[in-house]
Design a protein around this motif. Structure first.
Motif, PDB file in Angstrom:
ATOM      1  N   THR A 139       0.864  -1.185   0.000  1.00 35.58           N
ATOM      2  CA  THR A 139       0.000   0.000   0.000  1.00 35.58           C
ATOM      3  C   THR A 139       0.898   1.233   0.000  1.00 35.58           C
ATOM      4  O   THR A 139       2.101   1.134   0.253  1.00 35.58           O
ATOM      5  CB  THR A 139      -0.883   0.030   1.260  1.00 35.58           C
ATOM      6  OG1 THR A 139      -0.022  -0.009   2.399  1.00 35.58           O
ATOM      7  CG2 THR A 139      -1.852  -1.145   1.291  1.00 35.58           C
ATOM      8  N   LEU A 140       0.287   2.365  -0.253  1.00 39.39           N
ATOM      9  CA  LEU A 140       1.091   3.571  -0.451  1.00 39.39           C
ATOM     10  C   LEU A 140       1.973   3.895   0.761  1.00 39.39           C
ATOM     11  O   LEU A 140       3.186   4.066   0.626  1.00 39.39           O
ATOM     12  CB  LEU A 140       0.153   4.746  -0.795  1.00 39.39           C
ATOM     13  CG  LEU A 140       0.766   6.125  -0.855  1.00 39.39           C
ATOM     14  CD1 LEU A 140       1.989   6.176  -1.753  1.00 39.39           C
ATOM     15  CD2 LEU A 140      -0.283   7.129  -1.339  1.00 39.39           C
ATOM     16  N   THR A 141       1.370   3.981   1.931  1.00 34.77           N
ATOM     17  CA  THR A 141       2.178   4.393   3.089  1.00 34.77           C
ATOM     18  C   THR A 141       3.243   3.339   3.419  1.00 34.77           C
ATOM     19  O   THR A 141       4.393   3.666   3.729  1.00 34.77           O
ATOM     20  CB  THR A 141       1.286   4.659   4.319  1.00 34.77           C
ATOM     21  OG1 THR A 141       0.214   5.518   3.930  1.00 34.77           O
ATOM     22  CG2 THR A 141       2.069   5.306   5.442  1.00 34.77           C
ATOM     23  N   PHE A 168      -0.036  14.910   3.094  1.00 35.49           N
ATOM     24  CA  PHE A 168      -1.120  14.068   3.591  1.00 35.49           C
ATOM     25  C   PHE A 168      -0.704  13.530   4.961  1.00 35.49           C
ATOM     26  O   PHE A 168       0.454  13.139   5.144  1.00 35.49           O
ATOM     27  CB  PHE A 168      -1.352  12.931   2.597  1.00 35.49           C
ATOM     28  CG  PHE A 168      -2.655  12.238   2.788  1.00 35.49           C
ATOM     29  CD1 PHE A 168      -3.814  12.776   2.267  1.00 35.49           C
ATOM     30  CD2 PHE A 168      -2.729  11.055   3.503  1.00 35.49           C
ATOM     31  CE1 PHE A 168      -5.034  12.140   2.452  1.00 35.49           C
ATOM     32  CE2 PHE A 168      -3.949  10.409   3.691  1.00 35.49           C
ATOM     33  CZ  PHE A 168      -5.096  10.958   3.160  1.00 35.49           C
ATOM     34  N   SER A 170      -0.796  10.858   6.510  1.00 30.87           N
ATOM     35  CA  SER A 170      -0.079   9.583   6.543  1.00 30.87           C
ATOM     36  C   SER A 170       1.394   9.782   6.159  1.00 30.87           C
ATOM     37  O   SER A 170       2.292   9.178   6.756  1.00 30.87           O
ATOM     38  CB  SER A 170      -0.753   8.598   5.585  1.00 30.87           C
ATOM     39  OG  SER A 170      -0.411   7.290   5.906  1.00 30.87           O
ATOM     40  N   ASP A 171       1.649  10.635   5.182  1.00 33.58           N
ATOM     41  CA  ASP A 171       3.031  10.924   4.778  1.00 33.58           C
ATOM     42  C   ASP A 171       3.764  11.620   5.927  1.00 33.58           C
ATOM     43  O   ASP A 171       4.931  11.340   6.209  1.00 33.58           O
ATOM     44  CB  ASP A 171       3.067  11.847   3.552  1.00 33.58           C
ATOM     45  CG  ASP A 171       2.483  11.180   2.318  1.00 33.58           C
ATOM     46  OD1 ASP A 171       1.612  10.309   2.476  1.00 33.58           O
ATOM     47  OD2 ASP A 171       2.889  11.530   1.202  1.00 33.58           O
ATOM     48  N   ASP A 253       5.260  11.434  -3.777  1.00 37.90           N
ATOM     49  CA  ASP A 253       4.011  10.717  -3.509  1.00 37.90           C
ATOM     50  C   ASP A 253       3.050  11.078  -4.641  1.00 37.90           C
ATOM     51  O   ASP A 253       2.615  12.235  -4.757  1.00 37.90           O
ATOM     52  CB  ASP A 253       3.460  11.157  -2.145  1.00 37.90           C
ATOM     53  CG  ASP A 253       2.066  10.591  -1.874  1.00 37.90           C
ATOM     54  OD1 ASP A 253       1.412  10.098  -2.819  1.00 37.90           O
ATOM     55  OD2 ASP A 253       1.624  10.666  -0.711  1.00 37.90           O
ATOM     56  N   ALA A 255       0.008   9.842  -5.283  1.00 35.17           N
ATOM     57  CA  ALA A 255      -1.376   9.372  -5.062  1.00 35.17           C
ATOM     58  C   ALA A 255      -2.361  10.096  -5.973  1.00 35.17           C
ATOM     59  O   ALA A 255      -3.255   9.489  -6.550  1.00 35.17           O
ATOM     60  CB  ALA A 255      -1.768   9.573  -3.603  1.00 35.17           C
ATOM     61  N   HIS A 256      -2.197  11.413  -6.090  1.00 39.09           N
ATOM     62  CA  HIS A 256      -3.172  12.214  -6.851  1.00 39.09           C
ATOM     63  C   HIS A 256      -2.696  12.540  -8.257  1.00 39.09           C
ATOM     64  O   HIS A 256      -3.372  13.267  -8.982  1.00 39.09           O
ATOM     65  CB  HIS A 256      -3.485  13.500  -6.073  1.00 39.09           C
ATOM     66  CG  HIS A 256      -4.247  13.228  -4.823  1.00 39.09           C
ATOM     67  ND1 HIS A 256      -5.608  13.344  -4.733  1.00 39.09           N
ATOM     68  CD2 HIS A 256      -3.829  12.777  -3.611  1.00 39.09           C
ATOM     69  CE1 HIS A 256      -6.007  12.997  -3.531  1.00 39.09           C
ATOM     70  NE2 HIS A 256      -4.935  12.653  -2.818  1.00 39.09           N
ATOM     71  N   CYS A 276      -0.965   5.162  -4.907  1.00 41.45           N
ATOM     72  CA  CYS A 276      -2.032   4.192  -4.679  1.00 41.45           C
ATOM     73  C   CYS A 276      -2.774   4.011  -6.005  1.00 41.45           C
ATOM     74  O   CYS A 276      -2.589   4.794  -6.941  1.00 41.45           O
ATOM     75  CB  CYS A 276      -2.974   4.666  -3.577  1.00 41.45           C
ATOM     76  SG  CYS A 276      -3.640   6.303  -3.879  1.00 41.45           S
ATOM     77  N   TYR A 278      -6.271   3.322  -6.050  1.00 42.29           N
ATOM     78  CA  TYR A 278      -7.735   3.362  -5.863  1.00 42.29           C
ATOM     79  C   TYR A 278      -8.348   4.691  -6.280  1.00 42.29           C
ATOM     80  O   TYR A 278      -9.563   4.824  -6.269  1.00 42.29           O
ATOM     81  CB  TYR A 278      -8.121   3.034  -4.410  1.00 42.29           C
ATOM     82  CG  TYR A 278      -7.284   3.687  -3.333  1.00 42.29           C
ATOM     83  CD1 TYR A 278      -7.461   5.016  -2.967  1.00 42.29           C
ATOM     84  CD2 TYR A 278      -6.298   2.959  -2.659  1.00 42.29           C
ATOM     85  CE1 TYR A 278      -6.705   5.591  -1.955  1.00 42.29           C
ATOM     86  CE2 TYR A 278      -5.532   3.529  -1.660  1.00 42.29           C
ATOM     87  CZ  TYR A 278      -5.739   4.845  -1.315  1.00 42.29           C
ATOM     88  OH  TYR A 278      -4.971   5.418  -0.328  1.00 42.29           O
ATOM     89  N   LYS A 279      -7.504   5.667  -6.633  1.00 40.92           N
ATOM     90  CA  LYS A 279      -8.059   6.966  -7.035  1.00 40.92           C
ATOM     91  C   LYS A 279      -8.259   6.961  -8.548  1.00 40.92           C
ATOM     92  O   LYS A 279      -9.234   6.435  -9.059  1.00 40.92           O
ATOM     93  CB  LYS A 279      -7.135   8.082  -6.589  1.00 40.92           C
ATOM     94  CG  LYS A 279      -6.966   8.166  -5.069  1.00 40.92           C
ATOM     95  CD  LYS A 279      -5.994   9.243  -4.692  1.00 40.92           C
ATOM     96  CE  LYS A 279      -5.706   9.247  -3.197  1.00 40.92           C
ATOM     97  NZ  LYS A 279      -6.842   9.611  -2.364  1.00 40.92           N
TER      98      LYS A 279
HETATM   99  C1  LIG Z   1      -1.468  11.997  -0.921  1.00 40.89           C
HETATM  100  C2  LIG Z   1      -1.767  10.758  -0.145  1.00 40.89           C
HETATM  101  N1  LIG Z   1      -0.756  10.124   0.482  1.00 40.89           N
HETATM  102  C3  LIG Z   1      -0.979   9.022   1.217  1.00 40.89           C
HETATM  103  C4  LIG Z   1      -2.250   8.490   1.348  1.00 40.89           C
HETATM  104  C5  LIG Z   1      -2.439   7.266   2.195  1.00 40.89           C
HETATM  105  O1  LIG Z   1      -2.635   6.156   1.413  1.00 40.89           O
HETATM  106  P1  LIG Z   1      -2.722   4.642   1.978  1.00 40.89           P
HETATM  107  O2  LIG Z   1      -3.792   4.609   3.010  1.00 40.89           O
HETATM  108  O3  LIG Z   1      -3.124   3.869   0.768  1.00 40.89           O
HETATM  109  O4  LIG Z   1      -1.410   4.279   2.514  1.00 40.89           O
HETATM  110  C6  LIG Z   1      -3.315   9.109   0.687  1.00 40.89           C
HETATM  111  C7  LIG Z   1      -4.678   8.558   0.797  1.00 40.89           C
HETATM  112  O5  LIG Z   1      -5.640   9.061   0.277  1.00 40.89           O
HETATM  113  C8  LIG Z   1      -3.064  10.278  -0.069  1.00 40.89           C
HETATM  114  O6  LIG Z   1      -4.057  10.932  -0.687  1.00 40.89           O
END
Ligand SMILES: Cc1ncc(COP(=O)(O)O)c(C=O)c1O
Length: 471
Positions: A139-141, A168, A170-171, A253, A255-256, A276, A278-279
């Motif tokens: 997964t991304l994180t 984000f 999580s980052d 990152d 993700a977007h 990721c 899923y987007k």
């Molecule tokens: C920019 C960004 N980084 C990290 C994440 C976290 O992703 P994950 O829960 O798949 O690790 C997201 C989740 O939407 C995100 O938008």
């Protein structure tokens, strides 16, 4: 999907619209000319009644689709996804463990041992990388952690990580814990890049300035390709080249950004990236993620000692081992060359099937084709939002850059206080899905593969009414 001429794509013209574009007829005429319009049929669009369901619904109850502008959060389900997953379930139920090494005729998927590489090959053109530079895993994180374990190598004098003001969470947590894990203090070692007071856009110049200021003490810069909150697309090529020239490792990152804007990770010489799926890649909630490492970080050198290859440090597991010797069980780690050598575990083939199904849609088009519509449909949304409201009394501000080269398909709209809940209620009532970021931001994302200009027009009518009601 062919190779992407990103330099050209970034220069895709932003269209302008005449006053008469503010009509349903005009929106429909744009749809009739949309070169991607047939792709919508390849997605399951939830109906207006279903999108509000509180009970599991197995059958569509209506053919009145909702308006779904939330692909920045979770992409809609491609019809290919359940088909690919079913294929995998059939493989498992018919040949059991042999699915690992047996390629079945007529299956759109490869034997399980090669499926992650099969998915990487389909993902690589979307991010502008060689197949060998992409691994599909985790997964991304988690992947950011694994990548930082390899690429964040702090010393007593050079231990800072430069990050974005709205990284984000999580980052942020991942970076903070990596710093702590190495025995440094995040208060000293996290350097944040932000916009000017009262602004939202971060200029490339200000990023380069922060790099200049901290180059002698920073080990890594880790930024979002597209900022999740504002939708700003950073100049990945320029920032990467500059930071590397100052001795920093550069990670992104995405993700977007992945599947949203054209990327050229290899040509831009990016060290590492993670995303990721899923987007914008539509592989389903929490679906298996992707990572990229530049080919120079994936080399495995046996020239000194045939038993002890030299390779970049990583946190290893058996699936990073060369396929030829992976099943030898001999405790000698010989990594696969390239990004696949960064794999750790046996990946979920159900997850991989879902991603391959989703990418089978992407692989019928190209990022340049998607970008063309993305620039146009987002410009149309922006035009209608501004055209339908008077500048002096406007109760919102679009905080995504107006320059189309500095954004993807998402627009973030900052509302004046007190409007968000009423607007969300009215949108919900009308079967329109956008997401909110409290206290006052909505993110509206027309996705080129499945959204229409008519939907954009309909959204703006409700948006306008909601703001009028608030007055
Ligand atoms: C920019 C960004 N980084 C990290 C994440 C976290 O992703 P994950 O829960 O798949 O690790 C997201 C989740 O939407 C995100 O938008």
């Amino acid at each position: 999907m062919g190779s992407i001429g990103t330099e050209d794509l970034q220069r895709t013209e932003k269209p302008t619209f005449p006053g008469e574009a503010n009509t349903l007829e005009y929106a429909k005429s744009l749809d009739s000319k949309d070169h991607l319009r047939l792709f919508r049929q390849q997605f399951k669009i939830p109906s207006k009644p279903n999108i509000k369901a509180t009970k599991l619904v197995k059958q569509e109850q209506s053919d009145d689709p909702c308006i779904y502008f939330c692909g920045n959060s979770l992409g809609l389900q491609p019809r290919a996804v359940p088909e690919f997953i079913q294929t995998q379930l059939d493989t498992w139920s018919t040949i059991g463990v042999h699915g690992h090494f047996r390629q079945l005729e007529d299956s759109p998927l490869s034997q399980w041992q090669l499926l992650a590489e099969h998915a990487a090959a389909r993902c690589a053109p979307i991010v502008g990388a060689a197949t060998s530079e992409v691994a599909i895993m985790g997964t991304l994180t988690m992947n950011l952690h694994l990548l930082m374990a390899s690429f964040y190598l702090p010393t007593a004098t050079k231990n800072k990580i430069i990050l974005d003001w709205k990284a984000f969470p999580s980052d942020h947590f991942a970076i903070e814990s990596q710093i702590r894990g190495h025995g440094y203090n995040p208060d000293d070692a996290m350097t944040v890049i932000g916009p000017e007071e009262g602004e939202y856009e971060v200029s490339t110049e200000s990023i380069l300035k922060v790099i200049d200021e901290h180059a002698s003490t920073a080990a890594l810069i880790l930024l979002p390709g597209i900022q999740y909150y504002t939708g700003q697309l950073f100049d990945i090529k320029t920032v990467t080249a500059y930071a590397q020239s100052k001795g920093l490792i550069v990670g992104w990152d995405l993700a977007h950004a992945a599947g949203n804007v054209p990327l050229q990770l290899h040509d831009w010489n990016v060290d590492f990236a993670a995303w990721c799926t899923y987007k914008y890649m539509n592989a389903g909630p929490g679906s298996i993620a992707g990572l990229y490492v530049h080919e120079r970080h994936g080399t495995v050198d046996y020239s000194q000692d045939a038993q002890k290859p030299v390779f970049r440090h990583r946190l290893s597991g058996w699936y990073g081992g060369d396929q030829a010797g992976r099943m030898n069980m001999d405790n000698h780690f010989r990594p696969s060359p390239g990004a696949s050598g960064y794999q750790v575990s046996n990946p979920s083939v159900i997850d991989l099937a879902s991603l391959c199904g989703a990418l089978s849609v992407f692989n019928q088009t190209s990022m340049s084709s998607l970008r063309l519509k993305s620039v146009s449909i987002t410009a149309y949304l922006e035009f209608l939002l501004l055209f339908n409201t008077d500048a002096p009394t406007r109760a919102f501000r679009i905080i995504t850059p107006s320059n189309h080269e500095a954004r993807g398909t998402q627009l973030s709209v900052l509302l004046k206080p007190g409007r968000l809940e009423i607007l969300m209620e009215m949108l919900d009532e009308a079967g329109i899905v956008v997401d909110k970021r409290k206290p006052n931001v909505i993110r509206v994302t027309p996705v080129p593969l499945y959204n229409t200009y008519e939907e954009v027009w309909r959204f703006v009518q409700i948006f306008k009414k909601a703001l009028e009601r608030c007055e």
